[in-house]
Design an enzyme around this catalytic site. Structure first.
Site, PDB file in Angstrom:
ATOM      1  N   ASP A  57       1.012  -1.466  -0.319  1.00 19.59           N
ATOM      2  CA  ASP A  57      -0.360  -0.119  -0.040  1.00 19.59           C
ATOM      3  C   ASP A  57       0.988   1.778   0.151  1.00 19.59           C
ATOM      4  O   ASP A  57       0.738   1.585  -0.108  1.00 19.59           O
ATOM      5  CB  ASP A  57      -1.058  -0.304   1.283  1.00 19.59           C
ATOM      6  CG  ASP A  57      -1.498   1.417   1.255  1.00 19.59           C
ATOM      7  OD1 ASP A  57      -2.610   1.425   0.390  1.00 19.59           O
ATOM      8  OD2 ASP A  57      -1.560   1.544   3.080  1.00 19.59           O
ATOM      9  N   GLU A 129      -1.725  -5.265  -3.951  1.00 14.34           N
ATOM     10  CA  GLU A 129      -1.302  -4.476  -2.849  1.00 14.34           C
ATOM     11  C   GLU A 129      -0.076  -5.656  -2.192  1.00 14.34           C
ATOM     12  O   GLU A 129       0.916  -5.347  -1.770  1.00 14.34           O
ATOM     13  CB  GLU A 129      -1.389  -4.141  -1.892  1.00 14.34           C
ATOM     14  CG  GLU A 129      -2.627  -2.818  -2.471  1.00 14.34           C
ATOM     15  CD  GLU A 129      -3.193  -2.311  -0.879  1.00 14.34           C
ATOM     16  OE1 GLU A 129      -3.561  -0.468  -1.289  1.00 14.34           O
ATOM     17  OE2 GLU A 129      -3.930  -3.027   0.006  1.00 14.34           O
TER      18      GLU A 129
END
Length: 240
Positions: A57, A129
């Site tokens: 992220d 992610e």
């Protein structure tokens, strides 16, 4: 963790597909382990992909921020922030995950498997992610950046920057419900979970004092969009 020969073949397949070959295959495998699978197979001491998701992220935010900064030199900080929020959202990350068929390689618990988790936006976005986080650890920032822009730029970043990919589920839901009722749609935060830098918002869609749908997002706007999408899915107005 010892990886079976069958699983190793799957990992070879996805590496060929993404055109990145891991020095540490265990990192790749971990990036594809959903928490439901890890919880159901505790005796094997499988780590889920959640920690790699956290790292990925941050990497995505950095790479996308730099990309937008360099590409849109005329935009002020506020506009760049809006563009990044449009790009780094669940629907666009899931879009990128589907492009590389990441759902095929996920390890899921029986419950998630039986309820369509392999195709769910939230699971696919988190796995994308996590994969980015794994590539970052394995090959460094340049490798992660190259992978992200190869699989994310043309179809997602550019399209979203022009406003041609993002679906406004809230507006779509408003239009659908206007044909059925004159009642106003309200969006209400049910709860906020996590630290400030990684908060998740859970949103309810309310019509005539009844909750008709729920959604989760990294910010309130994304949670509202996901909640509206879930209502449209329940109504048969959209398919996954």
């Amino acid at each position: 963790m010892k990886i079976s020969s069958g699983r190793m073949q799957c990992l070879k397949e996805i590496q060929s597909q993404i055109n990145y070959f891991f020095k540490d295959t265990n990192l790749l495998n971990t990036s594809l382990i959903h928490s439901s699978y890890a919880n159901e197979n505790k005796k094997y001491n499988n780590e889920s992909n959640e920690r790699l998701e956290f790292l990925g992220d941050v990497v995505i935010d950095l790479v996308v921020s730099e990309y937008l900064y360099k590409r849109f030199t005329e935009f002020p900080e506020g506009e760049l922030t809006k563009r990044r929020a449009s790009v780094v959202c669940e629907s666009s990350l899931a879009f990128a995950a589907r492009k590389i068929n990441i759902g095929k390689y996920l390890l899921l618990g029986k419950g998630e498997e039986n309820t369509g988790g392999r195709h769910r936006d939230s699971i696919l976005a988190d796995a994308f992610e996590a994969l980015l986080g794994a590539i970052y650890i394995d090959g460094g920032l340049k490798s992660a950046e190259d992978f992200l822009l190869e699989h994310f730029e043309q179809e997602v970043i550019y399209a979203l920057s022009k406003g041609s990919l993002f679906i406004d589920y809230k507006t779509e839901l408003q239009e659908v419900l206007q044909k059925r009722t004159k009642s106003k749609i309200n969006y209400q935060v049910e709860k906020e979970v996590g630290p400030d830098h990684r908060k998740k918002f859970y949103m309810n869609v309310i019509v005539e004092n009844k909750v008709i749908g729920k959604g989760m997002g990294r910010n309130k706007k994304e949670a509202e969009q996901n909640a509206a999408k879930q209502v449209l899915l329940k109504m048969g107005e959209r398919s996954e």
